[in-house]
Scaffold this motif. Structure first.
Motif, PDB file in Angstrom:
ATOM      1  N   UNK A 138       0.824  -1.201   0.000  1.00 13.89           N
ATOM      2  CA  UNK A 138       0.000   0.000   0.000  1.00 13.89           C
ATOM      3  C   UNK A 138       0.864   1.259   0.000  1.00 13.89           C
ATOM      4  N   UNK A 139       1.942   1.269   0.752  1.00 14.70           N
ATOM      5  CA  UNK A 139       2.795   2.453   0.768  1.00 14.70           C
ATOM      6  C   UNK A 139       3.342   2.748  -0.620  1.00 14.70           C
ATOM      7  N   UNK A 140       3.681   1.709  -1.366  1.00 14.51           N
ATOM      8  CA  UNK A 140       4.145   1.903  -2.738  1.00 14.51           C
ATOM      9  C   UNK A 140       3.025   2.440  -3.628  1.00 14.51           C
ATOM     10  N   UNK A 141       1.812   1.926  -3.443  1.00 11.23           N
ATOM     11  CA  UNK A 141       0.673   2.387  -4.233  1.00 11.23           C
ATOM     12  C   UNK A 141       0.361   3.858  -3.945  1.00 11.23           C
ATOM     13  N   UNK A 142       0.372   4.240  -2.679  1.00 10.24           N
ATOM     14  CA  UNK A 142       0.074   5.618  -2.317  1.00 10.24           C
ATOM     15  C   UNK A 142       1.135   6.574  -2.848  1.00 10.24           C
ATOM     16  N   UNK A 143       2.376   6.133  -2.824  1.00  8.93           N
ATOM     17  CA  UNK A 143       3.461   6.960  -3.344  1.00  8.93           C
ATOM     18  C   UNK A 143       3.318   7.152  -4.847  1.00  8.93           C
ATOM     19  N   UNK A 144       2.992   6.070  -5.552  1.00  6.61           N
ATOM     20  CA  UNK A 144       2.841   6.144  -7.001  1.00  6.61           C
ATOM     21  C   UNK A 144       1.683   7.059  -7.386  1.00  6.61           C
ATOM     22  N   UNK A 145       0.577   6.944  -6.664  1.00  4.56           N
ATOM     23  CA  UNK A 145      -0.624   7.724  -7.003  1.00  4.56           C
ATOM     24  C   UNK A 145      -0.651   9.095  -6.339  1.00  4.56           C
ATOM     25  N   UNK A 146       0.309   9.358  -5.475  1.00  5.98           N
ATOM     26  CA  UNK A 146       0.445  10.650  -4.808  1.00  5.98           C
ATOM     27  C   UNK A 146      -0.859  11.054  -4.103  1.00  5.98           C
ATOM     28  N   UNK A 147      -1.449  10.085  -3.397  1.00  5.46           N
ATOM     29  CA  UNK A 147      -2.668  10.384  -2.652  1.00  5.46           C
ATOM     30  C   UNK A 147      -2.324  11.218  -1.417  1.00  5.46           C
ATOM     31  N   UNK A 148      -3.101  12.264  -1.152  1.00  4.06           N
ATOM     32  CA  UNK A 148      -2.718  13.236  -0.132  1.00  4.06           C
ATOM     33  C   UNK A 148      -3.038  12.803   1.296  1.00  4.06           C
ATOM     34  N   UNK A 149      -2.511  13.565   2.218  1.00  2.93           N
ATOM     35  CA  UNK A 149      -2.874  13.470   3.619  1.00  2.93           C
ATOM     36  C   UNK A 149      -2.793  14.862   4.216  1.00  2.93           C
ATOM     37  N   UNK A 150      -3.476  15.045   5.328  1.00  7.91           N
ATOM     38  CA  UNK A 150      -3.407  16.313   6.059  1.00  7.91           C
ATOM     39  C   UNK A 150      -2.418  16.197   7.205  1.00  7.91           C
ATOM     40  N   UNK A 151      -1.888  17.333   7.604  1.00  8.42           N
ATOM     41  CA  UNK A 151      -1.123  17.413   8.853  1.00  8.42           C
ATOM     42  C   UNK A 151      -1.488  18.732   9.510  1.00  8.42           C
ATOM     43  N   UNK A 152      -2.132  18.641  10.680  1.00  4.78           N
ATOM     44  CA  UNK A 152      -2.567  19.818  11.419  1.00  4.78           C
ATOM     45  C   UNK A 152      -1.537  20.185  12.471  1.00  4.78           C
ATOM     46  N   UNK A 153      -1.533  21.469  12.861  1.00  2.00           N
ATOM     47  CA  UNK A 153      -0.603  21.944  13.897  1.00  2.00           C
ATOM     48  C   UNK A 153       0.822  21.495  13.597  1.00  2.00           C
ATOM     49  N   UNK A 154       1.234  21.764  12.386  1.00  2.00           N
ATOM     50  CA  UNK A 154       2.534  21.320  11.886  1.00  2.00           C
ATOM     51  C   UNK A 154       3.674  22.011  12.626  1.00  2.00           C
ATOM     52  N   UNK A 155       4.731  21.267  12.920  1.00  2.80           N
ATOM     53  CA  UNK A 155       5.914  21.800  13.582  1.00  2.80           C
ATOM     54  C   UNK A 155       7.155  21.479  12.762  1.00  2.80           C
ATOM     55  N   UNK A 156       8.243  22.235  12.954  1.00  6.07           N
ATOM     56  CA  UNK A 156       9.433  22.044  12.121  1.00  6.07           C
ATOM     57  C   UNK A 156      10.071  20.664  12.202  1.00  6.07           C
ATOM     58  N   UNK A 157       9.795  19.906  13.261  1.00  7.40           N
ATOM     59  CA  UNK A 157      10.401  18.582  13.379  1.00  7.40           C
ATOM     60  C   UNK A 157       9.650  17.515  12.581  1.00  7.40           C
ATOM     61  N   UNK A 158       8.499  17.836  12.010  1.00  5.85           N
ATOM     62  CA  UNK A 158       7.710  16.865  11.246  1.00  5.85           C
ATOM     63  C   UNK A 158       8.184  16.818   9.803  1.00  5.85           C
ATOM     64  N   UNK A 159       8.184  15.630   9.178  1.00  5.09           N
ATOM     65  CA  UNK A 159       8.601  15.532   7.777  1.00  5.09           C
ATOM     66  C   UNK A 159       7.829  16.460   6.845  1.00  5.09           C
ATOM     67  N   UNK A 160       6.537  16.693   7.117  1.00  6.30           N
ATOM     68  CA  UNK A 160       5.725  17.525   6.232  1.00  6.30           C
ATOM     69  C   UNK A 160       6.161  18.989   6.230  1.00  6.30           C
ATOM     70  N   UNK A 161       6.963  19.406   7.201  1.00  8.14           N
ATOM     71  CA  UNK A 161       7.446  20.788   7.215  1.00  8.14           C
ATOM     72  C   UNK A 161       8.206  21.109   5.925  1.00  8.14           C
ATOM     73  N   UNK A 162       8.799  20.095   5.327  1.00  5.94           N
ATOM     74  CA  UNK A 162       9.605  20.302   4.119  1.00  5.94           C
ATOM     75  C   UNK A 162       8.782  20.718   2.908  1.00  5.94           C
ATOM     76  N   UNK A 163       7.441  20.540   2.947  1.00  5.72           N
ATOM     77  CA  UNK A 163       6.625  20.941   1.796  1.00  5.72           C
ATOM     78  C   UNK A 163       6.425  22.449   1.752  1.00  5.72           C
ATOM     79  N   UNK A 164       6.703  23.152   2.851  1.00  2.00           N
ATOM     80  CA  UNK A 164       6.592  24.601   2.874  1.00  2.00           C
ATOM     81  C   UNK A 164       7.782  25.228   2.163  1.00  2.00           C
ATOM     82  N   UNK A 165       7.566  26.387   1.572  1.00  2.00           N
ATOM     83  CA  UNK A 165       8.665  27.120   0.962  1.00  2.00           C
ATOM     84  C   UNK A 165       9.654  27.569   2.047  1.00  2.00           C
ATOM     85  N   UNK A 166      10.864  27.905   1.637  1.00  2.00           N
ATOM     86  CA  UNK A 166      11.850  28.373   2.607  1.00  2.00           C
ATOM     87  C   UNK A 166      11.360  29.627   3.315  1.00  2.00           C
TER      88      UNK A 166
END
Length: 336
Positions: free
Chosen positions: A249-277
């Motif tokens: 499933x992880x391979x399928x989700x990566x291939x299809x680029x299915x989204x997820x949310x992340x609330x109350x995001x902090x700099x230590x979370x991997x999703x922080x990298x999607x923000x611009x500098x």
């Protein structure tokens, strides 16, 4: 067997709560909403919660307690053992006459789910287990037989709003996440994921059952789930299943680029990298940064002032911003 007394008590309370829910269903009840139409609550939720909490408090007075329908207390944060309860997982289904709802009682020790009892009263299905000791369904030990094709259990809400437009193989929608995990533990499904955040009470018991059956549940960004947190919400989607199905499933989700949310995001979370500098610099330390993303692509950004519950920024694709806003409202309450 470890946790034998705990398993016996949780099972008895789940059965009692299930009987209470069926009585309310027969008699009828009014439906209220906590944050939105996606978040119903009934008198049955509250009475089942009170029954379970009273029983656990009497049997294990030294343990902490966390229930969706009770006022949270910081006292639990100092306890090694914490019972995590959802008196009705699948309240929407309970109110509409669907059998797809359950009582969910989990025990976390040192931040890990170790014991789970999930009872579906409408179908009289009882799932119980302890990590390291296996899983039972209706009192019988279960050894799952896995089919050749993986069966992907998904949220019926997410399926109706988004997933049906995708070609993920093996999808079948259902309501309660606790029941999804319980059924995976006994071989009736293989893997699941969500795009929207989940709370600890949604998943603790099911997580224990899945781990007892040799499976795994984790955050969509790959990090482990730690229970009894200050804020009892994962603030992002989850993914779990048997090892082979999870890797598929992880391979399928990566291939299809299915989204997820992340609330109350902090700099230590991997999703922080999607923000611009520039946004990383500007938003560092802001407690209300919420994103919807796919891989390294930012799809929607919502920055919320948590004190006034107002949106300071709202940007991105209209569809993804609407989905992100729904997630934020359900987690944080209506925005001003």
């Amino acid at each position: 067997m470890p946790y034998a007394s705990e398993l016996h008590t949780a099972t008895a309370l789940a059965l009692q709560a299930g009987a209470l829910l069926l009585r309310h269903r027969t008699a009828g009840f009014e439906v209220e909403h906590k944050t939105s139409a996606d978040d119903p609550v009934t008198v049955a939720d509250r009475e089942a919660s009170a029954l379970i909490v009273a029983g656990l408090r009497s049997a294990f007075p030294a343990d902490g307690l966390l229930s969706e329908e009770e006022v949270d207390s910081p006292e639990r944060l100092g306890r090694e053992r914490v019972w995590i309860i959802d008196p009705i997982d699948g309240t929407k289904e309970f109110t509409t006459g669907s059998p797809d709802f359950c009582v969910s009682i989990g025990l976390a020790v040192g931040g890990e789910a170790v014991l789970g009892v999930v009872y579906a009263p409408a179908t009289d299905e009882l799932f119980s287990g302890v990590v390291g000791e296996g899983v039972q369904k209706n009192g019988e030990a279960v050894t799952a037989n896995r089919p050749d094709a993986f069966r992907l259990s998904v949220s019926d809400t997410e399926y109706g709003r988004e997933l049906r437009r995708h070609d993920l193989p093996g999808m079948f929608p259902s309501g309660s996440i606790a029941l999804k995990l319980a059924r995976m533990a006994v071989g009736e499904a293989d893997v699941t994921f969500s795009m929207s955040p989940r709370s600890e009470w949604d998943i603790c018991a099911g997580d224990a059952l899945l781990r007892a059956a040799g499976g795994e549940l984790r955050r969509r960004d790959g990090r482990p789930i730690v229970y009894n947190s200050v804020r009892p919400s994962l603030e992002q989607g989850i993914i779990g299943g048997t090892p082979a199905a999870l890797a598929w499933l992880e391979a399928e989700l990566l291939t299809r680029r299915l989204p997820t949310a992340h609330l109350n995001l902090t700099p230590d979370a991997p999703a922080w990298a999607v923000l611009s500098e520039a946004d990383q610099k500007a938003l560092a330390g802001h407690p209300g940064v919420c994103v919807r993303y796919s891989g390294d692509e930012l799809l929607a950004l919502l920055v919320v002032d948590l004190h006034t519950r107002t949106a300071e920024r709202a940007e991105g694709d209209a569809f993804h911003l609407e989905r992100l806003t729904r997630d934020v409202v359900r987690a944080l309450g209506p925005l001003a």
